[in-house]
Design a protein around this motif. Structure first.
Motif, PDB file in Angstrom:
ATOM      1  N   TYR A  13       0.900  -1.096   0.069  1.00  0.00           N
ATOM      2  CA  TYR A  13       0.031   0.047   0.028  1.00  0.00           C
ATOM      3  C   TYR A  13       0.775   1.162  -0.031  1.00  0.00           C
ATOM      4  O   TYR A  13       1.754   1.306   0.894  1.00  0.00           O
ATOM      5  N   ILE A  34       3.555   0.484   3.179  1.00  0.00           N
ATOM      6  CA  ILE A  34       3.572  -0.799   3.702  1.00  0.00           C
ATOM      7  C   ILE A  34       3.369  -1.952   2.930  1.00  0.00           C
ATOM      8  O   ILE A  34       2.619  -2.068   2.068  1.00  0.00           O
ATOM      9  N   VAL A  36       2.526  -5.460   2.561  1.00  0.00           N
ATOM     10  CA  VAL A  36       1.341  -6.313   3.410  1.00  0.00           C
ATOM     11  C   VAL A  36       1.632  -7.804   2.952  1.00  0.00           C
ATOM     12  O   VAL A  36       1.740  -8.714   3.626  1.00  0.00           O
ATOM     13  N   PRO A  55      -2.630 -13.617  11.820  1.00  0.00           N
ATOM     14  CA  PRO A  55      -2.807 -12.486  12.960  1.00  0.00           C
ATOM     15  C   PRO A  55      -3.576 -11.491  12.495  1.00  0.00           C
ATOM     16  O   PRO A  55      -3.349 -11.191  11.182  1.00  0.00           O
ATOM     17  N   SER A  56      -4.055 -10.594  13.416  1.00  0.00           N
ATOM     18  CA  SER A  56      -4.947  -9.427  12.818  1.00  0.00           C
ATOM     19  C   SER A  56      -3.894  -8.348  11.977  1.00  0.00           C
ATOM     20  O   SER A  56      -2.751  -8.209  12.393  1.00  0.00           O
ATOM     21  N   GLY A  57      -4.491  -7.844  11.126  1.00  0.00           N
ATOM     22  CA  GLY A  57      -3.638  -7.008  10.197  1.00  0.00           C
ATOM     23  C   GLY A  57      -2.383  -7.600   9.326  1.00  0.00           C
ATOM     24  O   GLY A  57      -2.022  -6.768   8.586  1.00  0.00           O
ATOM     25  N   CYS A  58      -2.579  -8.876   8.965  1.00  0.00           N
ATOM     26  CA  CYS A  58      -1.511  -9.538   8.268  1.00  0.00           C
ATOM     27  C   CYS A  58      -1.798  -9.479   6.746  1.00  0.00           C
ATOM     28  O   CYS A  58      -0.880  -9.569   6.142  1.00  0.00           O
ATOM     29  N   GLY A  59      -3.112  -8.922   6.311  1.00  0.00           N
ATOM     30  CA  GLY A  59      -3.188  -8.834   5.011  1.00  0.00           C
ATOM     31  C   GLY A  59      -4.362  -9.878   4.702  1.00  0.00           C
ATOM     32  O   GLY A  59      -4.588 -10.013   3.463  1.00  0.00           O
ATOM     33  N   LYS A  60      -5.183 -10.497   5.458  1.00  0.00           N
ATOM     34  CA  LYS A  60      -6.148 -11.603   4.880  1.00  0.00           C
ATOM     35  C   LYS A  60      -7.358 -10.645   4.047  1.00  0.00           C
ATOM     36  O   LYS A  60      -7.609 -11.350   3.093  1.00  0.00           O
ATOM     37  N   SER A  61      -7.778  -9.883   4.876  1.00  0.00           N
ATOM     38  CA  SER A  61      -8.669  -8.916   3.764  1.00  0.00           C
ATOM     39  C   SER A  61      -8.199  -8.495   2.324  1.00  0.00           C
ATOM     40  O   SER A  61      -8.886  -8.589   1.352  1.00  0.00           O
ATOM     41  N   THR A  62      -6.988  -7.866   2.414  1.00  0.00           N
ATOM     42  CA  THR A  62      -6.451  -7.806   1.353  1.00  0.00           C
ATOM     43  C   THR A  62      -6.063  -8.725   0.182  1.00  0.00           C
ATOM     44  O   THR A  62      -6.913  -8.372  -0.860  1.00  0.00           O
ATOM     45  N   ARG A  65      -9.489  -9.326  -1.204  1.00  0.00           N
ATOM     46  CA  ARG A  65      -9.989  -8.093  -2.214  1.00  0.00           C
ATOM     47  C   ARG A  65      -9.327  -8.444  -3.249  1.00  0.00           C
ATOM     48  O   ARG A  65      -9.831  -8.079  -4.695  1.00  0.00           O
ATOM     49  N   GLN A  97     -17.187  -8.026   5.363  1.00  0.00           N
ATOM     50  CA  GLN A  97     -16.740  -8.290   6.700  1.00  0.00           C
ATOM     51  C   GLN A  97     -17.924  -7.909   7.713  1.00  0.00           C
ATOM     52  O   GLN A  97     -18.226  -8.405   8.594  1.00  0.00           O
ATOM     53  N   GLU A 173     -14.596 -13.274   7.411  1.00  0.00           N
ATOM     54  CA  GLU A 173     -15.180 -13.477   8.641  1.00  0.00           C
ATOM     55  C   GLU A 173     -16.654 -13.450   8.667  1.00  0.00           C
ATOM     56  O   GLU A 173     -17.141 -12.420   9.443  1.00  0.00           O
ATOM     57  N   ARG A 224       2.450  -9.471   9.226  1.00  0.00           N
ATOM     58  CA  ARG A 224       2.935  -8.625   8.317  1.00  0.00           C
ATOM     59  C   ARG A 224       4.351  -8.194   8.218  1.00  0.00           C
ATOM     60  O   ARG A 224       5.065  -8.073   9.318  1.00  0.00           O
TER      61      ARG A 224
HETATM   62  N1  LIG Z   1      -6.759   0.609   1.546  1.00  0.00           N
HETATM   63  C1  LIG Z   1      -5.698   0.568   2.207  1.00  0.00           C
HETATM   64  N2  LIG Z   1      -4.625   1.568   2.229  1.00  0.00           N
HETATM   65  C2  LIG Z   1      -3.565   1.566   2.948  1.00  0.00           C
HETATM   66  N3  LIG Z   1      -3.375   0.490   3.743  1.00  0.00           N
HETATM   67  C3  LIG Z   1      -4.047  -0.536   4.019  1.00  0.00           C
HETATM   68  C4  LIG Z   1      -5.588  -0.438   3.222  1.00  0.00           C
HETATM   69  N4  LIG Z   1      -6.159  -1.541   3.636  1.00  0.00           N
HETATM   70  C5  LIG Z   1      -5.276  -2.107   4.503  1.00  0.00           C
HETATM   71  N5  LIG Z   1      -4.286  -1.567   4.689  1.00  0.00           N
HETATM   72  C6  LIG Z   1      -3.317  -2.017   5.468  1.00  0.00           C
HETATM   73  O1  LIG Z   1      -2.883  -3.287   5.253  1.00  0.00           O
HETATM   74  C7  LIG Z   1      -2.679  -4.105   6.474  1.00  0.00           C
HETATM   75  C8  LIG Z   1      -3.298  -5.345   6.242  1.00  0.00           C
HETATM   76  O2  LIG Z   1      -4.981  -4.942   6.214  1.00  0.00           O
HETATM   77  P1  LIG Z   1      -5.861  -6.161   6.216  1.00  0.00           P
HETATM   78  O3  LIG Z   1      -7.409  -5.592   6.371  1.00  0.00           O
HETATM   79  O4  LIG Z   1      -5.695  -6.949   4.909  1.00  0.00           O
HETATM   80  O5  LIG Z   1      -5.873  -6.991   7.246  1.00  0.00           O
HETATM   81  P2  LIG Z   1      -6.473  -8.286   8.204  1.00  0.00           P
HETATM   82  O6  LIG Z   1      -5.707  -9.455   8.037  1.00  0.00           O
HETATM   83  O7  LIG Z   1      -7.693  -8.445   7.206  1.00  0.00           O
HETATM   84  O8  LIG Z   1      -6.604  -7.831   9.449  1.00  0.00           O
HETATM   85  P3  LIG Z   1      -7.954  -8.277  10.297  1.00  0.00           P
HETATM   86  O9  LIG Z   1      -7.617  -9.580  10.789  1.00  0.00           O
HETATM   87  O10 LIG Z   1      -7.731  -7.249  11.589  1.00  0.00           O
HETATM   88  O11 LIG Z   1      -9.340  -7.982   9.802  1.00  0.00           O
HETATM   89  C9  LIG Z   1      -2.886  -3.209   7.644  1.00  0.00           C
HETATM   90  O12 LIG Z   1      -1.630  -2.725   8.102  1.00  0.00           O
HETATM   91  C10 LIG Z   1      -3.753  -2.086   7.014  1.00  0.00           C
HETATM   92  O13 LIG Z   1      -3.607  -0.831   7.725  1.00  0.00           O
END
Ligand SMILES: Nc1ncnc2c1ncn2[C@@H]1O[C@H](COP(=O)(O)OP(=O)(O)OP(=O)(O)O)[C@@H](O)[C@H]1O
Ligand SMILES: [Mg+2]
Length: 265
Positions: A13, A34, A36, A55-62, A65, A97, A173, A224
């Motif tokens: 990102y 960042i 990811v 773990p939370s914030g590791c990029g699963k939703s990314t 997507r 989500q 989720e 991450r």
């Molecule tokens: N559109 C975006 N622009 C910039 N950074 C982003 C964006 N979307 C996510 N991030 C960053 O990317 C990283 C991963 O986010 P993501 O939502 O993919 O994590 P996750 O594994 O789904 O977390 P969670 O378990 O908390 O849902 C985070 O540090 C977040 O801040």
């Protein structure tokens, strides 16, 4: 050939202040960019239910997507059915989500949303009813989302996703925010539906037990920048039971350890 093929997928990102000089920089932050996802390679078969943990914030939703075509990769490719994903497709659908229902539409209208392409009114009506019945909400067709419980809203979301008859079902989720019993029932419903429909399904969850009970395959991502820590086929008979299946229990402890919890609870 795998239904979903992810090759050397990297996602950065971009921050506002700088551009990456080298996306494989081992430093997680360069400028305010960042890194990811770091060089992810995975393949999933047609009809599989794949559960993704990390773990939370590791990029699963990314990751979801990108697979759904909502977010472009920085490097690497995702192929679904052999085609490189470059934009969202009607053939895959995302269960969001957080509550993705339109509050101004009834249950019936929300389920019908993905069926705009069906011109014949009778066919469309039949299809909506079929899926409303599948999630046992036929008495609530005229209700608005705010008149339903959280669990019922999730069932509407599920019916809406399934009614589209997508090649690929993506769930981020799907049970978050549900009470324990509703969570268990919804999980069973998703497993039964998957047994019945055999759609390729990707489920992100933070719940290790959900992943082990539901998945035909499990993927564990590291913190991450995320890399694949474990990819494992789950060839355990269903319905799955930790107490009756020592192999499943052992795997559970290993994954807890992998995610930084030494004593499985
Ligand atoms: N559109 C975006 N622009 C910039 N950074 C982003 C964006 N979307 C996510 N991030 C960053 O990317 C990283 C991963 O986010 P993501 O939502 O993919 O994590 P996750 O594994 O789904 O977390 P969670 O378990 O908390 O849902 C985070 O540090 C977040 O801040
Ligand atoms: Mg997420």
């Amino acid at each position: 050939m795998s239904h979903i093929r992810i090759d050397n997928l990297t996602k950065v990102y971009m921050g506002r202040r700088s551009r990456p000089r080298n996306i494989h920089d081992p430093e997680e932050h360069f400028g305010d960019n960042i890194l990811v996802l770091n060089d992810i390679t995975l393949g999933f078969e047609e009809g599989e239910m794949v559960c993704i943990l990390g773990p939370s914030g590791c990029g699963k939703s990314t990751l979801l997507r990108i697979i759904a075509g909502f977010e472009p990769p920085t490097n690497g490719t995702v192929r679904v059915g052999g085609q490189v994903v470059s934009a969202p497709s009607d053939q895959s659908i995302f269960v969001f989500q957080q509550g993705g229902l339109f509050p101004w539409m009834t249950v019936y209208e929300n389920v019908g949303l993905g069926l705009r392409h069906i011109r014949d009114a009778a066919t469309k009506h039949e299809r909506i009813q079929e899926y409303v019945e599948m999630v046992e909400l036929e008495a609530f067709e005229d209700y608005y989302p705010h008149q339903l419980s959280g669990g019922m809203q999730r069932r509407v979301e599920l019916a809406r996703a399934l009614a589209v008859n997508p090649d690929l079902l993506i769930m981020d989720e799907p049970f978050s925010g549900l009470d324990f019993l509703t969570h268990m029932k919804m999980r069973e419903e998703v497993v039964n539906m998957h047994e019945f429909l055999r759609k390729t399904t990707l489920v992100v969850t933070h719940d290790i037990d959900d992943a082990l009970i539901m998945g035909d395959r499990i993927v564990v991502l590291s913190g991450r920048p995320s890399a694949v820590k474990l990819m494992h086929a789950l060839n355990f008979p269903r319905p799955r039971d930790f107490e009756k299946n020592p192999g499943l229990s052992r795997l559970r402890s290993e994954i807890f350890l992998m995610l930084g919890v030494p004593y499985a609870v």
